[in-house]
Design a protein around this motif. Structure first.
Motif, mmCIF file in Angstrom:
data_model
loop_
_atom_site.group_PDB
_atom_site.id
_atom_site.type_symbol
_atom_site.label_atom_id
_atom_site.label_comp_id
_atom_site.label_asym_id
_atom_site.label_seq_id
_atom_site.Cartn_x
_atom_site.Cartn_y
_atom_site.Cartn_z
ATOM 1 N N MET A 135 0.842 -1.189 0.000
ATOM 2 C CA MET A 135 0.000 0.000 0.000
ATOM 3 C C MET A 135 0.882 1.247 0.000
ATOM 4 O O MET A 135 2.004 1.255 0.489
ATOM 5 N N GLN A 136 0.316 2.330 -0.535
ATOM 6 C CA GLN A 136 1.078 3.565 -0.673
ATOM 7 C C GLN A 136 1.503 4.128 0.682
ATOM 8 O O GLN A 136 2.575 4.694 0.819
ATOM 9 N N TYR A 137 0.668 3.975 1.721
ATOM 10 C CA TYR A 137 0.992 4.572 3.018
ATOM 11 C C TYR A 137 2.160 3.844 3.701
ATOM 12 O O TYR A 137 2.661 4.310 4.718
ATOM 13 N N GLU A 138 2.577 2.694 3.178
ATOM 14 C CA GLU A 138 3.690 1.954 3.774
ATOM 15 C C GLU A 138 5.044 2.574 3.428
ATOM 16 O O GLU A 138 6.055 2.228 4.029
ATOM 17 N N PHE A 139 5.054 3.465 2.453
ATOM 18 C CA PHE A 139 6.304 4.066 1.999
ATOM 19 C C PHE A 139 6.386 5.525 2.449
ATOM 20 O O PHE A 139 5.364 6.185 2.642
ATOM 21 N N PRO A 140 7.605 6.053 2.631
ATOM 22 C CA PRO A 140 7.738 7.476 2.985
ATOM 23 C C PRO A 140 7.309 8.379 1.836
ATOM 24 O O PRO A 140 7.171 7.926 0.693
ATOM 25 N N PRO A 141 7.081 9.645 2.086
ATOM 26 C CA PRO A 141 6.712 10.583 1.008
ATOM 27 C C PRO A 141 7.795 10.598 -0.066
ATOM 28 O O PRO A 141 8.994 10.620 0.246
ATOM 29 N N TRP A 142 7.380 10.604 -1.323
ATOM 30 C CA TRP A 142 8.353 10.518 -2.402
ATOM 31 C C TRP A 142 9.273 11.737 -2.416
ATOM 32 O O TRP A 142 10.438 11.645 -2.823
ATOM 33 N N GLN A 143 8.784 12.887 -1.946
ATOM 34 C CA GLN A 143 9.631 14.082 -1.912
ATOM 35 C C GLN A 143 10.834 13.876 -0.980
ATOM 36 O O GLN A 143 11.946 14.290 -1.294
ATOM 37 N N VAL B 27 12.168 10.908 -0.155
ATOM 38 C CA VAL B 27 13.037 9.905 -0.768
ATOM 39 C C VAL B 27 13.901 10.537 -1.853
ATOM 40 O O VAL B 27 15.116 10.318 -1.913
ATOM 41 N N TYR B 28 13.276 11.340 -2.716
ATOM 42 C CA TYR B 28 14.028 11.970 -3.796
ATOM 43 C C TYR B 28 15.055 12.959 -3.247
ATOM 44 O O TYR B 28 16.171 13.064 -3.778
ATOM 45 N N ASP B 29 14.712 13.674 -2.190
ATOM 46 C CA ASP B 29 15.649 14.646 -1.618
ATOM 47 C C ASP B 29 16.915 13.949 -1.118
ATOM 48 O O ASP B 29 18.030 14.422 -1.366
ATOM 49 N N HIS B 30 16.769 12.819 -0.442
ATOM 50 C CA HIS B 30 17.942 12.078 0.018
ATOM 51 C C HIS B 30 18.720 11.493 -1.160
ATOM 52 O O HIS B 30 19.956 11.511 -1.169
ATOM 53 N N PHE B 31 18.004 10.996 -2.167
ATOM 54 C CA PHE B 31 18.653 10.473 -3.374
ATOM 55 C C PHE B 31 19.500 11.556 -4.036
ATOM 56 O O PHE B 31 20.655 11.331 -4.408
ATOM 57 N N ARG B 32 18.931 12.762 -4.187
ATOM 58 C CA ARG B 32 19.634 13.860 -4.841
ATOM 59 C C ARG B 32 20.834 14.318 -4.028
ATOM 60 O O ARG B 32 21.919 14.538 -4.579
#
Length: 220
Positions: free
Chosen positions: A1-9, A11-16
């Motif tokens: 389910m979508q709520y099982e994952f952190p906010p994509w913003q 995740v992307y911020d740490h990736f960047r």
């Protein structure tokens, strides 16, 4: 389910941030050293292999070019690997840049990072690189040629023996296997990124998976 994952913003911020700091590449380097020692090899490689792979790009944009040989519009993924097939360096660039010209940008900063490397194996596309490589990087170039399929022979001499089936090319099969490892990841089946640097990061991430699995298996 979508709520099982952190906010994509987030995740992307740490990736960047990790991409900009070179953290993903350092993780790859640390894992590679451990894998080499696990295999009973020196931590630093003494030989390297270079090759490229052309991948189609998506509508995300970013730099791209047309590879006339492969008839593909997209980018090239240039890899330098050790003799275990583990990645030493990655550079992603437009597909219309010839391998010989792109190799100088790929290899330019590797002398200080890998001072023990003496030999670089490559295919025929890198002919003419030897003098630049010896001067700028201090490595020797070895071109691995495909076996001949035919030859002119005088009528009074016997024909030379030719390979009758598929032949594995010495050293070059290693980097081809690395590309096969990478293509198991759906994210790399096509170049989905707008930034070439993001594609390079995904390659480091994809290579980290088989290395961590190998270390976990050895520790079990």
């Amino acid at each position: 389910m979508q709520y099982e994952f952190p906010p994509w913003q987030s995740v992307y911020d740490h990736f960047r941030r990790w991409r900009q700091r070179g953290t993903w590449q350092r993780i790859n380097d640390a894992l590679r050293l451990r894998i080499r020692m696990l295999a009973g090899r020196d931590p630093q490689p003494h030989a390297a292999i270079i090759d490229s792979q052309t991948a189609r790009t998506s509508e995300a944009g970013g730099v791209r070019g047309y590879d006339g040989g492969k008839r593909i519009s997209g980018r090239k993924r240039h890899l330098v690997v050790d003799t275990q097939g583990l990645i030493l360096h990655v550079l992603v660039h437009p597909a219309d840049v010839h391998d010989r010209r792109a190799a100088e940008a790929v290899l330019a900063d590797l002398r200080s990072r890998y001072p023990d490397v003496e030999w670089l194996f490559a295919d025929m596309g890198y002919q003419g690189l030897a003098s630049w490589l010896a001067t700028e990087v201090g490595w020797m170039l070895l071109i691995v040629k495909r076996p001949r399929r035919w030859a002119w022979v005088p009528i009074d001499q016997p024909a030379p023996e030719m390979p009758a089936r598929f032949a594995v090319l010495s050293q070059r099969w290693i980097v081809e296997r690395t590309f096969a490892w990478l293509m198991r990841n759906r994210r790399l089946a096509k170049d989905w990124e707008r930034l070439s640097a993001a594609t390079e990061t995904w390659i480091y991430l994809a290579m980290s998976r088989p290395m961590t699995k190998r270390l976990a298996h050895a520790a079990a």
